[in-house]
Design a protein around this motif. Structure first.
Motif, PDB file in Angstrom:
ATOM      1  N   ARG A  15      42.508  42.037  53.599  1.00  0.00           N
ATOM      2  CA  ARG A  15      41.257  41.148  53.671  1.00  0.00           C
ATOM      3  C   ARG A  15      40.731  40.457  54.845  1.00  0.00           C
ATOM      4  N   SER A  55      46.841  34.281  43.406  1.00  0.00           N
ATOM      5  CA  SER A  55      46.940  32.940  44.072  1.00  0.00           C
ATOM      6  C   SER A  55      47.054  31.686  43.214  1.00  0.00           C
ATOM      7  N   VAL A  92      53.063  45.141  40.815  1.00  0.00           N
ATOM      8  CA  VAL A  92      53.014  44.092  40.060  1.00  0.00           C
ATOM      9  C   VAL A  92      52.189  44.481  38.882  1.00  0.00           C
ATOM     10  N   GLU A 106      39.456  43.671  43.288  1.00  0.00           N
ATOM     11  CA  GLU A 106      38.490  44.705  44.120  1.00  0.00           C
ATOM     12  C   GLU A 106      38.977  45.402  45.304  1.00  0.00           C
TER      13      GLU A 106
HETATM   14  P1  NDP Z   1      43.482  36.069  44.016  1.00  0.00           P
HETATM   15  O1  NDP Z   1      43.702  34.681  43.110  1.00  0.00           O
HETATM   16  O2  NDP Z   1      42.037  35.721  44.769  1.00  0.00           O
HETATM   17  O3  NDP Z   1      42.955  37.233  42.946  1.00  0.00           O
HETATM   18  C1  NDP Z   1      43.792  37.985  41.843  1.00  0.00           C
HETATM   19  C2  NDP Z   1      43.091  38.538  40.991  1.00  0.00           C
HETATM   20  O4  NDP Z   1      42.113  37.345  40.323  1.00  0.00           O
HETATM   21  C3  NDP Z   1      42.136  39.477  41.280  1.00  0.00           C
HETATM   22  O5  NDP Z   1      42.027  40.727  40.647  1.00  0.00           O
HETATM   23  C4  NDP Z   1      40.856  38.864  41.650  1.00  0.00           C
HETATM   24  O6  NDP Z   1      39.592  39.676  41.519  1.00  0.00           O
HETATM   25  C5  NDP Z   1      40.948  38.021  40.298  1.00  0.00           C
HETATM   26  N1  NDP Z   1      39.980  36.824  40.146  1.00  0.00           N
HETATM   27  C6  NDP Z   1      39.262  36.229  41.186  1.00  0.00           C
HETATM   28  N2  NDP Z   1      38.715  35.140  40.898  1.00  0.00           N
HETATM   29  C7  NDP Z   1      38.801  34.905  39.423  1.00  0.00           C
HETATM   30  C8  NDP Z   1      38.291  34.243  38.251  1.00  0.00           C
HETATM   31  N3  NDP Z   1      37.420  33.353  38.591  1.00  0.00           N
HETATM   32  N4  NDP Z   1      38.802  34.554  37.031  1.00  0.00           N
HETATM   33  C9  NDP Z   1      39.374  35.563  36.822  1.00  0.00           C
HETATM   34  N5  NDP Z   1      40.030  36.398  37.775  1.00  0.00           N
HETATM   35  C10 NDP Z   1      39.784  36.228  38.881  1.00  0.00           C
HETATM   36  O7  NDP Z   1      44.850  36.485  44.691  1.00  0.00           O
HETATM   37  P2  NDP Z   1      44.806  37.146  46.043  1.00  0.00           P
HETATM   38  O8  NDP Z   1      43.923  38.307  46.214  1.00  0.00           O
HETATM   39  O9  NDP Z   1      44.618  36.321  47.198  1.00  0.00           O
HETATM   40  O10 NDP Z   1      46.052  37.793  45.983  1.00  0.00           O
HETATM   41  C11 NDP Z   1      47.110  37.164  46.774  1.00  0.00           C
HETATM   42  C12 NDP Z   1      47.812  36.185  45.976  1.00  0.00           C
HETATM   43  O11 NDP Z   1      48.704  36.779  44.961  1.00  0.00           O
HETATM   44  C13 NDP Z   1      49.128  35.579  46.785  1.00  0.00           C
HETATM   45  O12 NDP Z   1      49.152  34.142  46.696  1.00  0.00           O
HETATM   46  C14 NDP Z   1      50.367  36.198  46.440  1.00  0.00           C
HETATM   47  O13 NDP Z   1      51.412  35.341  46.947  1.00  0.00           O
HETATM   48  C15 NDP Z   1      50.131  36.350  45.160  1.00  0.00           C
HETATM   49  N6  NDP Z   1      50.950  37.365  44.384  1.00  0.00           N
HETATM   50  C16 NDP Z   1      52.232  36.800  43.720  1.00  0.00           C
HETATM   51  C17 NDP Z   1      53.202  37.796  43.143  1.00  0.00           C
HETATM   52  C18 NDP Z   1      54.096  37.368  42.426  1.00  0.00           C
HETATM   53  O14 NDP Z   1      54.668  38.165  41.545  1.00  0.00           O
HETATM   54  N7  NDP Z   1      54.396  35.933  42.207  1.00  0.00           N
HETATM   55  C19 NDP Z   1      52.893  39.350  43.403  1.00  0.00           C
HETATM   56  C20 NDP Z   1      51.792  39.596  44.067  1.00  0.00           C
HETATM   57  C21 NDP Z   1      50.772  38.799  44.763  1.00  0.00           C
HETATM   58  P3  NDP Z   1      39.351  40.286  42.854  1.00  0.00           P
HETATM   59  O15 NDP Z   1      40.353  40.648  43.828  1.00  0.00           O
HETATM   60  O16 NDP Z   1      38.414  41.525  42.574  1.00  0.00           O
HETATM   61  O17 NDP Z   1      38.151  39.058  43.369  1.00  0.00           O
END
Ligand code: NDP
Length: 457
Positions: free
Chosen positions: A307, A207, A137, A158
């Motif tokens: 996680r 997400s 990704v 993170e």
């Molecule tokens: P999150 O949405 O929790 O996190 C994704 C990123 O956003 C991380 O770098 C996170 O930081 C960051 N983030 C969190 N809060 C904020 C904010 N308020 N403002 C800006 N950035 C923020 O996703 P997940 O960790 O849960 O990842 C899994 C999800 O990703 C699943 O739903 C999965 O399906 C999706 N996904 C989709 C893909 C696609 O190609 N369609 C490919 C891979 C995953 P930090 O982690 O440091 O908190």
């Protein structure tokens, strides 16, 4: 403030990284603005040469990099190697086509009138990334953005921060200037800081909840926002599959690879009633044979969840499904072990009242439901707010195509699932996202067209 990097297989802290501050972000953004101007003036081929060199360095160091990925995410070592090697196809594809995709298009050249399109980079983009496949990704965004002449501020999750720092190290070693690519360290609150600064585009993988928040927060800036989000991807096994056992093996891999933590993992399975029992038996036998354990062990297929908090999500889905009439065929509980382990779990006789069939699980759990017709399968497959992928296993191409044409998803699969290719766009519809990565569409996401109307007199 420091970010603690934890090994999900043991719960032990591997190391701590210093988090970036708002002031760091502002200083880096200013530097990237200057760097981008010079970078965008370099020929596409020179930018590509840096990316190709980056790919070579990653290849040379792949064993050490795989170990870092495994330690911080818990991904089994062999799957870490697969991810790192598989991601090279993006670089090969870019090498072949980027120059063609980015060239000017001369549309009219008649007499004194000339019209052409020039593709200009967006500028400095923010890439907020996910931890589950950081190479795939990440590459989908930052490599394409760099080749197109942009500068990138990359915020890894993170949970994949050490890997993010490796991207920065090897891109700089490969000749991408320091002020063209910067990796910044922090949790979601640092992501929030990026939203408050003036980037020329936001490219996010993660997400639905965070993606929606990002789109809403930056809407007033009127800059491109691209979202690659989650899914609840269905697979329909029709009774005419040539080999039920093989179909079960392939479906199980689609559901359980990377511990089910793939955006395009099979998240729910529908099976024609005449082969339902045979399919369930073969599926349970396959999943029951998976080796669970230390992700550094070569034979491990299921490691820990990345996680810790996902264990509660999965436990809740199991409880809910059983309360609503599902039968638990395998697993269903966290494993008594250091680290974030959850048993591979198979629930059968499911229905759409159950969370396991409606909400993204993102873990080693699957719900299976019996269907009596293609019409019923189509209706159930479409009953979701997501639109990432949908798959059909059948020996009849026409039948499969007529089902897949009904799907409102960015990707459809016939006799395969859980796969991505640089040749075709990767995009989600509805709650699965906005915009495309990969293919020619994926590079066009990082440029803006300028229309030239020219008169020679
Ligand atoms: P999150 O949405 O929790 O996190 C994704 C990123 O956003 C991380 O770098 C996170 O930081 C960051 N983030 C969190 N809060 C904020 C904010 N308020 N403002 C800006 N950035 C923020 O996703 P997940 O960790 O849960 O990842 C899994 C999800 O990703 C699943 O739903 C999965 O399906 C999706 N996904 C989709 C893909 C696609 O190609 N369609 C490919 C891979 C995953 P930090 O982690 O440091 O908190």
């Amino acid at each position: 403030m420091n970010l603690k990097i934890t090994n999900p297989a043991t719960g032990n802290i591997i190391t701590e990284l210093l988090c970036n501050t708002k002031e760091d972000i502002q200083a880096k953004l200013n530097a990237l603005r200057t760097g981008q101007k010079a970078w965008s003036k370099r020929p596409v081929q020179e930018r590509l040469d840096c990316i190709v060199k980056f790919g070579e360095l990653i290849k040379e160091n792949s064993e050490a990099l795989a170990l870092i990925l495994t330690e911080e995410t818990g991904k089994p070592l062999q799957q870490s190697r697969n991810e790192i090697n598989g991601a090279h196809s993006r670089i090969d594809h870019l090498s072949q086509y980027a120059e063609q995709w980015l060239s000017n298009e001369i549309l009219v050249n008649v007499g004194a009138t000339h019209e052409k399109i020039v593709y200009e980079p967006l500028g400095v983009i923010a890439n907020i990334s996910a931890w589950n496949f950081p190479y795939n990704v990440g590459y989908n965004v930052f490599l394409y953005a760099l080749v197109a002449g942009n500068a990138v501020m990359y915020k890894p999750s993170e949970y994949a921060a050490l890997t993010g720092k490796q991207f920065e190290k090897y891109l700089h070693l490969a000749g991408v200037p320091e002020h063209v690519f910067q990796c910044v360290i922090g949790d979601g609150s640092l992501g929030q800081v990026l939203l408050e600064e003036d980037f020329d585009g936001y490219f996010f993988t993660g997400s639905y909840a965070t993606g929606k928040h990002i789109a809403q927060t930056v809407a007033h800036k009127l800059v491109p926002v691209q979202l690659e989000l989650g899914g609840k991807d269905p697979l329909f096994i029709a009774e005419d599959v040539l080999d039920v056992k093989q179909a079960a093996i392939n479906a199980a891999e689609g559901a359980f690879y990377n511990n089910g933590q793939s955006c395009c993992a099979v998240e729910r399975i529908y099976v024609s009633e005449s082969i339902y029992d045979a399919f369930v038996d073969a599926f349970v036998a396959e999943v029951g044979a998976y080796v669970i354990g230390d992700p550094k062990d070569e034979s491990t297929f299921i490691g820990p969840l990345t996680r810790l908090q996902q264990i509660d999500v999965l436990s809740k889905q199991v409880k809910d499904a059983i309360a609503k009439g599902a039968a638990l065929k395998l697993g269903g509980q966290p494993i008594e072990h250091d680290g974030n382990y959850f048993q591979p779990t198979v629930l059968v006789d499911c229905n759409h009242d159950m969370e396991v069939m409606m909400q993204e699980s993102f873990g080693p759990i699957i719900g299976i439901q019996k269907v009596t017709s293609d019409k019923e399968a189509i209706a159930l497959m479409k009953d979701t707010p997501y639109g990432l992928t949908a798959a059909v296993f059948s020996s009849n191409e026409q039948r499969a195509m007529s089902i897949l044409q009904e799907m409102n998803t960015g990707t459809v699969y016939w006799n395969c699932c859980d796969r991505v290719s640089p040749n075709v766009p990767w995009s989600g519809r509805k709650n699965s996202g906005l915009g495309s990565t990969l293919s020619s569409q994926g590079i066009r996401a990082f440029v803006q067209p300028k229309a030239y109307h020219l008169r020679t007199i």
